[in-house]
Design a protein around this motif. Sequence first.
Motif, PDB file in Angstrom:
ATOM      1  N   ARG A  65      -5.469   0.509   5.938  1.00  0.00           N
ATOM      2  CA  ARG A  65      -5.869   2.034   5.878  1.00  0.00           C
ATOM      3  C   ARG A  65      -6.167   2.293   7.245  1.00  0.00           C
ATOM      4  O   ARG A  65      -5.795   3.271   7.604  1.00  0.00           O
ATOM      5  N   LYS A  66      -7.136   1.594   8.000  1.00  0.00           N
ATOM      6  CA  LYS A  66      -7.460   1.919   9.423  1.00  0.00           C
ATOM      7  C   LYS A  66      -6.316   1.891  10.430  1.00  0.00           C
ATOM      8  O   LYS A  66      -6.134   2.873  11.230  1.00  0.00           O
ATOM      9  N   LEU A 101      -6.226   6.968  -5.168  1.00  0.00           N
ATOM     10  CA  LEU A 101      -6.898   6.421  -4.030  1.00  0.00           C
ATOM     11  C   LEU A 101      -8.412   6.950  -3.984  1.00  0.00           C
ATOM     12  O   LEU A 101      -9.457   6.162  -3.988  1.00  0.00           O
ATOM     13  N   TRP A 102      -8.556   8.167  -3.982  1.00  0.00           N
ATOM     14  CA  TRP A 102     -10.013   9.000  -4.118  1.00  0.00           C
ATOM     15  C   TRP A 102     -10.791   8.847  -5.318  1.00  0.00           C
ATOM     16  O   TRP A 102     -11.916   8.960  -5.338  1.00  0.00           O
ATOM     17  N   ARG A 103     -10.243   8.264  -6.440  1.00  0.00           N
ATOM     18  CA  ARG A 103     -10.688   8.179  -7.663  1.00  0.00           C
ATOM     19  C   ARG A 103     -11.284   7.181  -8.289  1.00  0.00           C
ATOM     20  O   ARG A 103     -12.314   6.933  -9.226  1.00  0.00           O
ATOM     21  N   PHE A 110      -4.193  12.380   2.798  1.00  0.00           N
ATOM     22  CA  PHE A 110      -5.416  11.490   2.572  1.00  0.00           C
ATOM     23  C   PHE A 110      -5.088  10.063   2.644  1.00  0.00           C
ATOM     24  O   PHE A 110      -5.280   9.246   3.303  1.00  0.00           O
ATOM     25  N   ASN A 111      -3.888   9.761   1.704  1.00  0.00           N
ATOM     26  CA  ASN A 111      -3.347   8.565   1.372  1.00  0.00           C
ATOM     27  C   ASN A 111      -2.932   7.802   2.736  1.00  0.00           C
ATOM     28  O   ASN A 111      -3.058   6.678   2.838  1.00  0.00           O
ATOM     29  N   ARG A 112      -2.196   8.819   3.711  1.00  0.00           N
ATOM     30  CA  ARG A 112      -1.633   8.160   4.724  1.00  0.00           C
ATOM     31  C   ARG A 112      -2.508   8.212   6.080  1.00  0.00           C
ATOM     32  O   ARG A 112      -2.006   7.829   7.160  1.00  0.00           O
ATOM     33  N   GLY A 113      -3.657   8.470   5.828  1.00  0.00           N
ATOM     34  CA  GLY A 113      -4.867   8.373   6.815  1.00  0.00           C
ATOM     35  C   GLY A 113      -4.941   9.563   7.657  1.00  0.00           C
ATOM     36  O   GLY A 113      -5.444   9.349   8.950  1.00  0.00           O
ATOM     37  N   LYS A 114      -4.139  10.607   7.325  1.00  0.00           N
ATOM     38  CA  LYS A 114      -4.423  11.802   8.131  1.00  0.00           C
ATOM     39  C   LYS A 114      -5.825  12.514   8.317  1.00  0.00           C
ATOM     40  O   LYS A 114      -6.072  13.364   8.993  1.00  0.00           O
ATOM     41  N   PHE A 168      -2.986  15.098  -1.245  1.00  0.00           N
ATOM     42  CA  PHE A 168      -3.154  13.778  -1.539  1.00  0.00           C
ATOM     43  C   PHE A 168      -2.435  12.752  -0.647  1.00  0.00           C
ATOM     44  O   PHE A 168      -2.908  11.819  -0.104  1.00  0.00           O
ATOM     45  N   PRO A 190     -12.713  11.924   0.533  1.00  0.00           N
ATOM     46  CA  PRO A 190     -12.387  13.008   1.232  1.00  0.00           C
ATOM     47  C   PRO A 190     -12.536  14.417   0.719  1.00  0.00           C
ATOM     48  O   PRO A 190     -13.060  14.459  -0.480  1.00  0.00           O
ATOM     49  N   GLN A 247      -1.710   7.848  12.930  1.00  0.00           N
ATOM     50  CA  GLN A 247      -1.541   9.295  12.786  1.00  0.00           C
ATOM     51  C   GLN A 247      -1.858  10.112  14.238  1.00  0.00           C
ATOM     52  O   GLN A 247      -1.944  11.214  14.062  1.00  0.00           O
ATOM     53  N   GLY A 304      -8.232  10.444   9.003  1.00  0.00           N
ATOM     54  CA  GLY A 304      -8.842   9.719   9.690  1.00  0.00           C
ATOM     55  C   GLY A 304      -9.545   8.458   8.968  1.00  0.00           C
ATOM     56  O   GLY A 304      -8.967   8.194   7.993  1.00  0.00           O
ATOM     57  N   TYR A 305     -10.345   7.916   9.582  1.00  0.00           N
ATOM     58  CA  TYR A 305     -10.669   6.331   9.002  1.00  0.00           C
ATOM     59  C   TYR A 305     -12.363   6.308   9.059  1.00  0.00           C
ATOM     60  O   TYR A 305     -12.862   6.606   9.979  1.00  0.00           O
ATOM     61  N   TYR A 319       0.866  -1.381   0.009  1.00  0.00           N
ATOM     62  CA  TYR A 319       0.057   0.057   0.137  1.00  0.00           C
ATOM     63  C   TYR A 319       0.876   1.146   0.001  1.00  0.00           C
ATOM     64  O   TYR A 319       0.586   2.196  -0.524  1.00  0.00           O
ATOM     65  N   SER A 334      -8.613  -2.260   3.822  1.00  0.00           N
ATOM     66  CA  SER A 334      -9.427  -1.529   4.872  1.00  0.00           C
ATOM     67  C   SER A 334      -8.580  -1.628   6.126  1.00  0.00           C
ATOM     68  O   SER A 334      -8.363  -0.589   6.628  1.00  0.00           O
ATOM     69  N   HIS A 357      -8.112  20.031  -7.301  1.00  0.00           N
ATOM     70  CA  HIS A 357      -7.949  18.692  -7.981  1.00  0.00           C
ATOM     71  C   HIS A 357      -9.097  17.854  -7.254  1.00  0.00           C
ATOM     72  O   HIS A 357      -8.739  17.498  -6.324  1.00  0.00           O
ATOM     73  N   ILE A 387       0.797   4.188  -2.847  1.00  0.00           N
ATOM     74  CA  ILE A 387       0.468   5.729  -2.669  1.00  0.00           C
ATOM     75  C   ILE A 387       1.717   6.743  -3.111  1.00  0.00           C
ATOM     76  O   ILE A 387       1.540   7.791  -3.485  1.00  0.00           O
ATOM     77  N   GLN A 439     -12.332   1.100  -3.696  1.00  0.00           N
ATOM     78  CA  GLN A 439     -11.265   0.486  -2.895  1.00  0.00           C
ATOM     79  C   GLN A 439     -10.781  -0.865  -3.471  1.00  0.00           C
ATOM     80  O   GLN A 439      -9.698  -1.342  -3.600  1.00  0.00           O
ATOM     81  N   LEU A 499      -3.236   2.424   9.584  1.00  0.00           N
ATOM     82  CA  LEU A 499      -2.271   3.765   9.239  1.00  0.00           C
ATOM     83  C   LEU A 499      -2.963   4.928   9.666  1.00  0.00           C
ATOM     84  O   LEU A 499      -2.423   6.047  10.672  1.00  0.00           O
ATOM     85  N   ALA A 500      -4.378   4.973   9.525  1.00  0.00           N
ATOM     86  CA  ALA A 500      -4.954   6.217  10.056  1.00  0.00           C
ATOM     87  C   ALA A 500      -4.896   6.198  11.917  1.00  0.00           C
ATOM     88  O   ALA A 500      -4.822   7.332  12.121  1.00  0.00           O
ATOM     89  N   TYR A 534       1.503   6.352  -7.002  1.00  0.00           N
ATOM     90  CA  TYR A 534       0.184   6.853  -7.561  1.00  0.00           C
ATOM     91  C   TYR A 534      -0.517   7.803  -6.438  1.00  0.00           C
ATOM     92  O   TYR A 534      -1.323   7.346  -5.987  1.00  0.00           O
ATOM     93  N   PRO A 535       0.195   8.987  -6.314  1.00  0.00           N
ATOM     94  CA  PRO A 535      -0.487   9.880  -5.278  1.00  0.00           C
ATOM     95  C   PRO A 535      -2.063  10.001  -5.514  1.00  0.00           C
ATOM     96  O   PRO A 535      -2.439  10.353  -4.426  1.00  0.00           O
ATOM     97  N   ASP A 536      -2.495  10.055  -6.636  1.00  0.00           N
ATOM     98  CA  ASP A 536      -3.868  10.751  -6.750  1.00  0.00           C
ATOM     99  C   ASP A 536      -4.646   9.725  -7.300  1.00  0.00           C
ATOM    100  O   ASP A 536      -5.588  10.197  -8.037  1.00  0.00           O
TER     101      ASP A 536
END
Lengths: 195, 292
Positions: A187-188, A164-166, B282-286, B279, B66, A194, B288-289, A153, A184, B264, A157, A169, A190-191, A160-162
């Motif tokens: 990502r959980k 994930l939101w496009r 968001f990718n790194r979960g900052k 980006f 997001p 943070q 949240g989830y 993962y 999932s 964007h 990222i 999942q 990782l969040a 391909y930084p942009d």
Amino acid sequence: MNSFRFTNFLTSNIEIDQAMIEHIVQKCVTKIVEKGTFLLQQGDICQHTFFVEHGLLRQFSIDSKGKEHIIQFAPENWFISDRGSQYFKQPSSYFIQALEDTTVLLLDEAFILHLSKVSPAFLEFNNKLLHNHILHLQTRITQLLSATAEERYLHFIKMYPDILWRVPQTLVASYLGITPESLSRVRKELAQKQK
Amino acid sequence: MKTRNVEFIMAPRQPHYVGDGFRVHNFIPGSTRTTMQRMNPFIMLDYNSKFHFEPTETPRGVGVHPHRGFETVTVVYKGKVEHHDSHGGGGIIGEGDVQWMTAASGVLHKEFHEKEWSKKGGDFQVAQIWVNLPAKDKMSTPKYQTLLQKDMQKVSLQNENGYVEVIAGNYEGTQGNASTFTPIHLYNVRLKKGASLPLQFPENYNTALLVIEGSIIINDTEQVPTNYFALMENKGESFSIKADEDALVLVLSGEPINEPIAAHGPFVMNTREELLQAFDDFNRGKFGYLEE
């Protein structure tokens, strides 16, 4: 103007004069395709290299159980094709499909070969692209054989930084070779780190 | 007071789906005449004109996504919307309610047709506006304002000719309940056939109207039918709208935020570096989830 990114890409990556760049751009066909459109179907011989000017493509295969496996995503400024099928004129094992409404430039294989003959700079450029592609595939193989879901993962990222939101999942999970549940979880976790 | 004229009238564009629950016409920034810069602080307007959704056991909508750098304002005219976010917030808004979400430094959220409403199906009609934030507030803490119909500030017109519902800003001294980061007026105006309403905003405020129901005539000259959008010039202050049939109109007017825009998808920042950071965060979960 539908070739702004392509022109920029060539200008910053090949040491050739502007007239030659304009010639290349003019020879390319620009296609605007709707989300869902296939640019390559399994079994066909790949005739083009595609450059994504705007939008998003994916290359994928379907296994004997009907499951899709994504080999590559191609957002803006990426090239995508089945190089093997294109060069060896063999039926492709892959599909290339638009995940968004997409503007692509089509580079015809004969034109690429012609440019490689007449322009040493283009030959070098194409050679570099090919080696980049090999590097990319080698990394993919290593990742799929030995990296953990989180490592895959984090590599994704960065690459391909942009994206994930496009995309859903499930598609990212398919690219990473993990289940959507694993993605999932990664990502959980990782969040949570943070916080 | 100088009259403000219509700059142009825009027909609803071909609808597209956001997720599977929002069938929207995009007005901002959909045309070269309604770019983010031109319409600032209103940087996006999607309108789900009245559309009948069949009953379903699986609510339609849009999954986890997001936002950073702006606010989303959801105005419900028909149907019910249920939302959840990565900060633990959530709720249901129905007919006449407004949800004002300040995404600011970043949230993940999802929006679906409410479960029980989905089971019955029905007419669905919703507008969503993205309101830009000034650079100094783009990374502030996310927050929600749920503005329920029952609490909405209303100014009744004479002779029961209709009313102005003030969502944000003020009309004739009546202040809407929403707090905003920059000066914004946002109204729902209901007019009976034949009724007329004078409106007035500072000349530099970007000002537009979306006709939700019925039909109106601006300054006695320009007709704007249902689902059409009218952008007003930035010359003059005052104009009038007259209903040539019973009408409901969404009125937007806001002071432009004169800062660069780097946008964007669901990230609207001031520089490209900030976009790349968005980006990555968001990718790194900052952000949240949030469960799908």
